[in-house]
Design a protein around this motif. Structure first.
Motif, PDB file in Angstrom:
ATOM      1  N   TRP A  74      -5.304  40.736  -4.545  1.00  0.00           N
ATOM      2  CA  TRP A  74      -5.253  40.226  -3.048  1.00  0.00           C
ATOM      3  C   TRP A  74      -4.686  41.418  -2.550  1.00  0.00           C
ATOM      4  O   TRP A  74      -3.851  42.336  -2.844  1.00  0.00           O
ATOM      5  CB  TRP A  74      -4.298  39.116  -3.547  1.00  0.00           C
ATOM      6  CG  TRP A  74      -3.438  38.159  -2.360  1.00  0.00           C
ATOM      7  CD1 TRP A  74      -4.103  37.285  -1.946  1.00  0.00           C
ATOM      8  CD2 TRP A  74      -2.309  38.475  -1.986  1.00  0.00           C
ATOM      9  NE1 TRP A  74      -3.408  36.952  -0.755  1.00  0.00           N
ATOM     10  CE2 TRP A  74      -2.193  37.527  -0.657  1.00  0.00           C
ATOM     11  CE3 TRP A  74      -0.950  38.967  -2.563  1.00  0.00           C
ATOM     12  CZ2 TRP A  74      -0.800  37.464   0.145  1.00  0.00           C
ATOM     13  CZ3 TRP A  74       0.244  38.882  -1.357  1.00  0.00           C
ATOM     14  CH2 TRP A  74       0.273  37.704  -0.332  1.00  0.00           C
ATOM     15  N   LYS A 131       0.029  38.273   5.243  1.00  0.00           N
ATOM     16  CA  LYS A 131      -0.196  37.892   4.421  1.00  0.00           C
ATOM     17  C   LYS A 131       1.321  38.476   3.869  1.00  0.00           C
ATOM     18  O   LYS A 131       1.571  39.860   3.803  1.00  0.00           O
ATOM     19  CB  LYS A 131      -0.960  38.490   3.032  1.00  0.00           C
ATOM     20  CG  LYS A 131      -2.622  37.532   3.784  1.00  0.00           C
ATOM     21  CD  LYS A 131      -4.061  38.316   3.197  1.00  0.00           C
ATOM     22  CE  LYS A 131      -4.689  37.316   3.590  1.00  0.00           C
ATOM     23  NZ  LYS A 131      -6.184  37.782   3.221  1.00  0.00           N
ATOM     24  N   ARG A 160       8.435  28.939   5.120  1.00  0.00           N
ATOM     25  CA  ARG A 160       7.280  28.161   5.174  1.00  0.00           C
ATOM     26  C   ARG A 160       7.928  27.181   6.832  1.00  0.00           C
ATOM     27  O   ARG A 160       6.805  26.990   7.612  1.00  0.00           O
ATOM     28  CB  ARG A 160       7.025  27.239   4.165  1.00  0.00           C
ATOM     29  CG  ARG A 160       6.070  28.700   3.316  1.00  0.00           C
ATOM     30  CD  ARG A 160       4.949  27.797   2.495  1.00  0.00           C
ATOM     31  NE  ARG A 160       4.469  28.639   1.162  1.00  0.00           N
ATOM     32  CZ  ARG A 160       4.081  27.921  -0.052  1.00  0.00           C
ATOM     33  NH1 ARG A 160       4.754  27.373  -0.217  1.00  0.00           N
ATOM     34  NH2 ARG A 160       3.494  29.053  -0.677  1.00  0.00           N
ATOM     35  N   SER A 219       0.678  33.991   7.503  1.00  0.00           N
ATOM     36  CA  SER A 219      -0.261  33.657   6.918  1.00  0.00           C
ATOM     37  C   SER A 219      -0.592  33.230   6.250  1.00  0.00           C
ATOM     38  O   SER A 219      -1.411  32.124   5.305  1.00  0.00           O
ATOM     39  CB  SER A 219      -1.270  34.110   7.481  1.00  0.00           C
ATOM     40  OG  SER A 219      -1.604  35.571   6.785  1.00  0.00           O
ATOM     41  N   GLU A 220       0.150  34.122   4.761  1.00  0.00           N
ATOM     42  CA  GLU A 220       0.055  33.517   2.879  1.00  0.00           C
ATOM     43  C   GLU A 220       1.235  34.580   1.836  1.00  0.00           C
ATOM     44  O   GLU A 220       1.264  35.298   3.333  1.00  0.00           O
ATOM     45  CB  GLU A 220      -1.317  34.361   2.843  1.00  0.00           C
ATOM     46  CG  GLU A 220      -1.812  33.760   1.387  1.00  0.00           C
ATOM     47  CD  GLU A 220      -2.954  34.136   0.746  1.00  0.00           C
ATOM     48  OE1 GLU A 220      -3.249  34.281  -0.491  1.00  0.00           O
ATOM     49  OE2 GLU A 220      -3.933  35.248   1.513  1.00  0.00           O
ATOM     50  N   ARG A 269       2.859  34.959  -0.719  1.00  0.00           N
ATOM     51  CA  ARG A 269       2.312  35.040  -2.817  1.00  0.00           C
ATOM     52  C   ARG A 269       4.057  35.416  -3.389  1.00  0.00           C
ATOM     53  O   ARG A 269       4.280  35.925  -2.690  1.00  0.00           O
ATOM     54  CB  ARG A 269       1.334  35.116  -3.387  1.00  0.00           C
ATOM     55  CG  ARG A 269       0.033  34.885  -2.830  1.00  0.00           C
ATOM     56  CD  ARG A 269      -1.196  35.282  -3.593  1.00  0.00           C
ATOM     57  NE  ARG A 269      -2.291  34.648  -3.435  1.00  0.00           N
ATOM     58  CZ  ARG A 269      -3.505  34.830  -3.903  1.00  0.00           C
ATOM     59  NH1 ARG A 269      -3.727  36.136  -4.431  1.00  0.00           N
ATOM     60  NH2 ARG A 269      -4.909  35.062  -3.466  1.00  0.00           N
ATOM     61  N   ASP A 288       3.519  33.779  -8.550  1.00  0.00           N
ATOM     62  CA  ASP A 288       1.961  34.133  -8.640  1.00  0.00           C
ATOM     63  C   ASP A 288       1.695  35.234 -10.002  1.00  0.00           C
ATOM     64  O   ASP A 288       0.776  35.248 -10.187  1.00  0.00           O
ATOM     65  CB  ASP A 288       1.341  34.325  -7.054  1.00  0.00           C
ATOM     66  CG  ASP A 288       1.560  32.812  -6.064  1.00  0.00           C
ATOM     67  OD1 ASP A 288       0.765  32.184  -6.413  1.00  0.00           O
ATOM     68  OD2 ASP A 288       2.189  33.159  -5.606  1.00  0.00           O
TER      69      ASP A 288
END
Length: 174
Positions: free
Chosen positions: A32, A94, A116, A123-124, A126, A141
């Motif tokens: 990632w 990210k 969020r 956009s992402e 973890r 994660d």
């Protein structure tokens, strides 16, 4: 070192740094790619700093606090800062959220919900921690050690909790 009764985990500086390196390996091996590391102060600052250096990514900081009473051993009301400190203006893209551990899971759940809902440029998202306790309602994660007995983790720098400058003066005889 985990005590025989499984209630306390004592971590040396060397062990702590080794665990941070293992966390970096897990993240790297996942493949990632992320843009920014967001660490939760205070527990996530040290692993966040190490990961920021290893991955050569900017480090953003969000302050949270719930363990304040009795030299940081009793969880109370969760406070989350309204602002994120970042060298790039606004946190976006990210994002890897870093803390030291998923204890109850309360802090990580609350921070992720807040991010969020309030930071649309992300956009992402973890998460990465060193330790995940068995009682945690949050599953990160990336994590290095799972602690099913939910021990109290004695991190190497906790000697500074409640120390105060006067004890340093005594120690160094200044």
């Amino acid at each position: 070192m985990l005590t025989e009764d499984g209630k306390h985990l004592y971590v040396s500086y060397d062990e702590y740094h080794n665990l941070c390196e293992k966390l970096a390996i897990r993240i790297h091996q996942s493949g990632w790619q992320f843009d920014t590391i967001l660490c939760l102060a205070r527990g996530g600052m040290r692993p966040g700093d190490i990961l920021s250096r290893i991955f050569d990514k900017p480090l953003a900081i969000m302050s949270t606090s719930s363990y304040r009473a009795d030299a940081g051993t009793i969880q109370g009301h969760l406070d989350i800062a309204r602002y994120i400190t970042t060298p790039k203006g606004e946190i976006a893209g990210k994002v890897l959220l870093v803390d030291d551990l998923a204890d109850s899971g309360k802090t990580l759940h609350a921070v992720i919900d807040m991010l969020r809902n309030n930071y649309q440029p992300i956009s992402e998202l973890r998460s990465a921690v060193i330790w995940t306790k068995g009682l945690s309602t949050f599953q990160p994660d990336y994590s290095v050690e799972f602690l099913p007995t939910n021990p109290w983790i004695h991190q190497p720098f906790e000697g500074y909790d409640g120390m105060g400058a006067h004890k340093l003066l005594e120690k160094w005889k200044i």
